[in-house]
Design a protein around this motif. Structure first.
Motif, mmCIF file in Angstrom:
data_model
loop_
_atom_site.group_PDB
_atom_site.id
_atom_site.type_symbol
_atom_site.label_atom_id
_atom_site.label_comp_id
_atom_site.label_asym_id
_atom_site.label_seq_id
_atom_site.Cartn_x
_atom_site.Cartn_y
_atom_site.Cartn_z
ATOM 1 N N TRP A 58 55.247 30.347 41.065
ATOM 2 C CA TRP A 58 53.742 30.681 41.137
ATOM 3 C C TRP A 58 53.204 31.679 42.184
ATOM 4 C CZ3 TRP A 58 50.999 29.331 45.394
ATOM 5 C CH2 TRP A 58 51.759 28.066 46.354
ATOM 6 N N THR A 61 52.192 35.263 40.934
ATOM 7 C CA THR A 61 51.086 35.444 40.188
ATOM 8 C C THR A 61 50.258 36.564 40.489
ATOM 9 O OG1 THR A 61 50.957 33.099 39.750
ATOM 10 C CG2 THR A 61 49.304 34.096 38.973
ATOM 11 N N GLU A 111 46.943 25.778 37.039
ATOM 12 C CA GLU A 111 47.561 26.943 35.891
ATOM 13 C C GLU A 111 49.056 26.495 35.884
ATOM 14 O OE1 GLU A 111 48.676 31.592 35.783
ATOM 15 O OE2 GLU A 111 47.530 30.995 37.181
ATOM 16 N N TRP A 112 49.676 26.355 37.137
ATOM 17 C CA TRP A 112 51.101 26.278 36.936
ATOM 18 C C TRP A 112 51.954 24.568 37.003
ATOM 19 C CZ3 TRP A 112 54.913 30.004 36.960
ATOM 20 C CH2 TRP A 112 54.458 31.314 36.994
ATOM 21 N N ARG A 116 49.684 21.981 32.464
ATOM 22 C CA ARG A 116 50.794 22.878 31.803
ATOM 23 C C ARG A 116 50.800 22.248 30.286
ATOM 24 N NH1 ARG A 116 56.077 21.792 35.161
ATOM 25 N NH2 ARG A 116 54.870 19.879 35.306
ATOM 26 N N ARG A 420 47.975 31.056 30.214
ATOM 27 C CA ARG A 420 49.361 30.793 30.479
ATOM 28 C C ARG A 420 49.984 30.326 29.211
ATOM 29 N NH1 ARG A 420 52.919 32.314 33.981
ATOM 30 N NH2 ARG A 420 51.138 33.270 35.159
#
Length: 425
Positions: A58, A61, A111-112, A116, A420
């Motif tokens: 990450w 990014t 986000e990561w 997910r 994502r």
């Protein structure tokens, strides 16, 4: 791979972080201090998981590079080094600058890590939609009966407060109402039957109506701006958005009779402020903020630079129209300049302002990726919410102040997770 759902067992760190995120909407509504604790827990779980699994992907990014550069410059400008113009706000300013990283880590974690899976993203939508519904319910009841469900009356000048004790319903609603109602409205339109179409129209029309009734000018304008972005990106929703805008205009026209307090704030008071903007509170603040930036062009004054520099006579300047020689003096001062971009200027000089702008673009680019060709409603709604938050021509809270800052970074992390999850072409 993007868009996949992992079938492995959920670890304790993941479960804890997920619970913390799912509690955030409720905490942002009614427990801002505990919301800060929840954000810290999510951040720590994310960092612990990265350490244990040695998964630091990450850090690559792209938006995080720009955000880290902005944050690093903010910290540098806040260093209280004697004999320099750095860190004029002192140790408290430095501590606040350092702690700003918690919001960037929250976005990366969402986000990561936390959002997910499609199931987690669906649940955060449900909770955000429930938060919007809670504000709407209390606003409607307060408008009809004079008090909300907690027994509290409207604020000064008749502003509806929703479930709060102060005029705080409009700002969060401007951020969450479009992500809350657009996905179901779009789904209803896809059914192509009269009842579903009527329900879709009711959702968007009701959203505009409640923003008018709440009676806060900037949240209403931001909501309409967000709907305009939706109309540009989703062709089939253009008639719906146009109808909602017309309904809002008709309600404003009728507001002297049906909602006189809203009419006073949205029309009469707004017109008067625009006519005499130079000597209005906003005009005075913006003039002073610009002068603070001009007087400290390289490093600003560190975190909360406006609060530090505003009362200093060296930063006084005449109002835009020249009618006030000292621009209102120290009595006009506030904790922040009511504009994110001027705040970035005062905190970090023109370098800080440029880095803030680069960070904003770095956020918007991945969020907008592919939306013109494939305008998925949830992604479009979140893109609109983030875009209006970063729009430079508006009055705002401080960038990281709760609860509005918390809502923004929650929505931003959710939007990044949705982006994502889309297959890369």
């Amino acid at each position: 791979m993007p868009g996949t759902t992992e079938s492995r067992p959920i670890s304790m760190l993941e479960r804890t972080a997920l619970v913390g995120v799912m509690l955030l909407p409720l905490l942002l509504l009614h427990a801002h201090g505990i919301a800060e604790v929840a954000i810290a827990v999510v951040d720590l779980c994310f960092l612990a998981r990265s350490t244990m699994t040695r998964d630091w992907a990450w850090l690559g990014t792209r938006w995080l590079w720009f955000a880290t550069a902005w944050w690093g410059w903010l910290v540098f400008c806040s260093l209280p080094i004697s004999g320099t113009t750095l860190g004029e706000g002192g140790p408290r300013s430095l501590l606040q600058a350092l702690m700003t990283v918690r919001f960037l880590l929250l976005v990366a974690a969402l986000e990561w890590f936390v959002l997910r899976t499609a199931a987690a993203r669906l649940w955060i939508w449900r909770l955000v939609a429930a938060s919007a519904a809670w504000i709407v319910l209390n606003s409607v009841i307060q408008d009809i009966f004079g008090r909300n469900l907690l027994g509290l009356p409207p604020a000064g000048e008749g502003v509806l407060t929703g479930p709060f004790g102060k005029a705080r319903a409009g700002p969060p609603m401007a951020r969450i109402i479009i992500p809350a109602v657009l996905p179901p409205a779009a789904n209803l339109l896809q059914r192509r039957d009269k009842a579903a179409t009527a329900a879709a129209y009711a959702l968007l029309l009701g959203s505009v109506v409640i923003m008018v009734l709440i009676g806060q000018r900037m949240p209403l304008m931001l909501t309409l701006f967000g709907l305009l972005i939706v109309a540009v990106l989703i062709r089939r929703l253009r008639p719906l958005v146009l109808t909602a805008a017309i309904a809002g205009a008709l309600l404003l026209a009728a507001s002297p009779v049906v909602a006189p307090s809203a009419y006073f704030r949205l029309v009469e008071k707004f017109s008067a402020q625009m006519e005499h903007f130079a000597v209005s509170p906003y005009g005075q603040l913006y003039t002073r903020a610009w002068q603070v930036g001009l007087n400290h062009p390289f490093t600003g004054m560190g975190f909360d630079g406006f609060a530090t520099g505003c009362p200093r006579p060296a930063n006084f300047r005449p109002s835009f129209d020249g009618s006030e020689p000292n621009g209102g003096g120290a009595k006009i001062c506030w904790d922040h300049p009511h504009n994110y971009w001027l705040q970035a200027l005062d905190d970090g000089g023109f370098i800080g302002l440029a880095l803030f702008g680069a960070m904003a673009v770095a956020w918007l680019l991945p969020l907008g990726r592919g939306l013109w060709l494939d305008p998925e409603p949830r992604r479009v709604a979140l893109f609109a919410a983030i875009f209006i938050q970063l729009w430079p021509i508006q009055s705002t809270t401080a960038f990281t102040s709760m609860p509005v800052g918390g809502w923004f970074f929650l929505l931003l992390g959710w939007a990044m997770a949705e982006s994502r999850a889309q297959p890369r072409s």
